[in-house]
Design a protein around this motif. Structure first.
Motif, short mmCIF file in Angstrom:
data_model
loop_
_atom_site.label_atom_id
_atom_site.label_comp_id
_atom_site.label_asym_id
_atom_site.label_seq_id
_atom_site.Cartn_x
_atom_site.Cartn_y
_atom_site.Cartn_z
N SER A 49 49.27 49.49 33.83
CA SER A 49 47.61 50.07 33.03
C SER A 49 47.75 51.81 33.13
O SER A 49 47.84 52.21 34.11
CB SER A 49 46.60 48.89 33.53
OG SER A 49 45.37 49.68 33.15
N TYR A 60 46.90 48.09 28.29
CA TYR A 60 47.80 47.42 29.33
C TYR A 60 49.20 46.72 28.86
O TYR A 60 48.55 46.49 28.02
CB TYR A 60 46.72 46.37 29.47
CG TYR A 60 45.27 46.69 30.34
CD1 TYR A 60 43.67 47.29 29.48
CD2 TYR A 60 45.41 46.92 31.59
CE1 TYR A 60 42.40 46.92 29.58
CE2 TYR A 60 43.52 47.08 32.13
CZ TYR A 60 42.54 46.73 31.31
OH TYR A 60 41.31 47.57 31.73
N THR A 69 42.37 44.83 35.57
CA THR A 69 41.05 46.04 34.35
C THR A 69 40.97 46.95 34.89
O THR A 69 40.94 47.47 36.88
CB THR A 69 39.50 45.21 34.74
OG1 THR A 69 39.69 43.90 34.08
CG2 THR A 69 38.66 45.88 34.00
N SER A 71 39.25 50.79 36.31
CA SER A 71 38.44 51.49 35.80
C SER A 71 38.39 53.07 36.78
O SER A 71 39.39 52.89 37.61
CB SER A 71 37.40 51.24 36.48
OG SER A 71 37.23 50.51 38.15
#
Length: 125
Positions: A49, A60, A69, A71
């Protein structure tokens, strides 16, 4: 030279979750896209990612879409990788790196910061 340190790996059962953390040594980190990469035993390192310098875009690998996910919090010089619904095939050493987006994938820029030690993730029952 900017350095990145990964942490948060461990042993988890299939279906479990982990959150990996990548902490940079300098605030110049906020100027760069950051990618997570992984290397499973006997395999080449692969991209997982990537996130833009301000978090405005992410991408991704198909194998982790919908489960992972990425961040970042630039004020804390940190990038996270939240990993849910982990599978045995996610077992690998995970690394973060300064990255450059190129043709839809992120290429690690080890000329700007070397690979760190990585953090090991083992998914097993």
């Amino acid at each position: 030279q900017l350095q990145l340190v990964e942490s948060g790996g461990g042993l988890v059962q299939p279906g479990g979750s982990l959150r990996l953390t990548c902490v940079a040594s300098e605030f110049s980190f906020s100027n760069y896209a950051i990618g997570w990469f992984r290397q499973a035993p006997g395999k080449e390192r692969e991209g997982v990612s990537c996130i833009g310098s301000r978090g405005g875009w992410t991408n991704y690998a198909d194998s982790v879409k919908g489960r992972f996910t990425i961040s970042r919090v630039n004020y804390h010089k940190t990038v996270y990788l939240q990993m849910n619904d982990l599978k045995p095939e996610d077992t690998a050493v995970y690394y973060c790196a300064i990255s450059t987006p190129r043709s839809g994938v992120c290429v690690p820029r080890t000329d700007l910061a070397p690979w760190g030690q990585g953090t090991e993730v083992t998914v097993s029952s």
